[in-house]
Design a protein around this motif. Structure first.
Motif, PDB file in Angstrom:
ATOM      1  N   UNK A 221      29.712  56.411  24.123  1.00  0.00           N
ATOM      2  CA  UNK A 221      29.959  55.381  25.093  1.00  0.00           C
ATOM      3  C   UNK A 221      28.668  54.448  25.250  1.00  0.00           C
ATOM      4  N   UNK A 222      28.541  53.104  24.464  1.00  0.00           N
ATOM      5  CA  UNK A 222      27.443  52.273  24.713  1.00  0.00           C
ATOM      6  C   UNK A 222      27.247  51.664  26.012  1.00  0.00           C
ATOM      7  N   UNK A 223      26.084  51.836  26.779  1.00  0.00           N
ATOM      8  CA  UNK A 223      26.175  51.379  28.146  1.00  0.00           C
ATOM      9  C   UNK A 223      25.468  50.077  28.184  1.00  0.00           C
ATOM     10  N   UNK A 224      25.181  49.751  29.403  1.00  0.00           N
ATOM     11  CA  UNK A 224      24.663  48.175  29.776  1.00  0.00           C
ATOM     12  C   UNK A 224      23.070  48.328  29.588  1.00  0.00           C
ATOM     13  N   UNK A 225      22.526  49.490  29.433  1.00  0.00           N
ATOM     14  CA  UNK A 225      20.881  49.458  29.038  1.00  0.00           C
ATOM     15  C   UNK A 225      20.709  49.463  27.650  1.00  0.00           C
ATOM     16  N   UNK A 226      21.483  49.689  26.811  1.00  0.00           N
ATOM     17  CA  UNK A 226      21.301  49.582  25.363  1.00  0.00           C
ATOM     18  C   UNK A 226      20.968  47.936  25.135  1.00  0.00           C
TER      19      UNK A 226
END
Length: 256
Positions: A221-226
């Motif tokens: 799951x790609x998050x907001x901090x990528x």
């Protein structure tokens, strides 16, 4: 089961900055995956486009490096040995919840100590393979591992994770739910819903928009901090847990 994957050309700058995993202590997923709903006329257009990469081979996990992808999902089936091991572990540890920093070299020993030897070898080996894959994929020396038996929903509201990326898999029980990017009205996410429930706020059009993983599925799951992914982290939530059917959830994070 061969879990070997081809290591991608890892562009480390795309990973963003690692953060401590304490935002709602969430980051899970599981259940039956549905296709994205094409009719999104009632949903406010998104500034960024994102899609899901889904396949029954582990190599699909490398697609998380694609800018237009915010979930990479390997649909896998657990062997009978692993399912039996999981059932034994949950029965012996109905309230288990532990976190530990591990590397591919020490994960087996640390899991054995963490579980006081109560985790059958088939389960430990399966977790160790995922740790090796995760560290290889993101060029990490260590990863933050969390193994939890859940008897209630950990994060029942839809949310995004404030991390670069998280691995989630459920070994037994109900599984994480998620929304396709083009079916989310982010102006209704979390506190922006004004106290209304997700089903009434207009966050998504209808229940048909909700996707769910299956037991055994491995999701990144790609998050907001990528890097450059702010406003495009995958929107997901914990599922309701049926009475007498606990979940066994594993998550892996960058923070070690």
């Amino acid at each position: 089961m061969d879990l070997t994957i081809t290591e991608p050309q890892a562009d480390q700058q795309n990973l963003g900055t690692s953060t401590n995993v304490n935002d709602e202590t969430c980051g899970e997923i599981n259940g039956e995956t549905k296709g994205e709903t094409k009719d999104s006329a009632a949903i406010e257009p998104q500034a960024k486009t994102r899609q899901a990469a889904i396949a029954d081979i582990p190599n699909v996990l490398t697609d998380i490096y694609r800018e237009d992808t915010n979930i990479a999902l390997w649909q896998r089936s657990l062997s009978q040995d692993v399912e039996t091991a999981v059932a034994e572990f949950v029965a012996a540890n109905p309230n288990f919840e532990k976190s530990v920093s591990v590397s591919p070299d020490d994960v087996v020993d640390k899991l054995d100590r963490l579980t006081i030897g109560s985790a059958p070898k088939a389960l430990v080996d399966n977790i160790a393979e995922l740790v090796e894959m995760f560290c290889c994929l993101f060029e990490l020396e260590k990863t933050g591992l969390r193994l939890t038996v859940l008897n209630k929903a950990m994060c029942p509201r839809f949310h995004v994770d404030r991390v670069p990326c998280r691995l989630v898999t459920t070994y037994t029980g109900s599984c994480t739910e998620w929304l396709p990017h083009n079916q989310v009205n982010r102006n209704k996410l979390g506190r922006l819903a004004g106290g209304q429930s997700d089903s009434l706020s207009g966050l998504y059009q209808s229940a048909e928009c909700i996707n769910q993983l299956n037991c055994g599925d491995v999701a990144l799951i790609k998050g907001e901090e990528w890097l450059d992914n702010e406003g495009a982290g995958l929107v997901h939530r914990s599922p309701a847990v049926n009475a007498g059917e606990p979940r066994l959830l594993l998550t892996l994070d960058f923070g070690a």
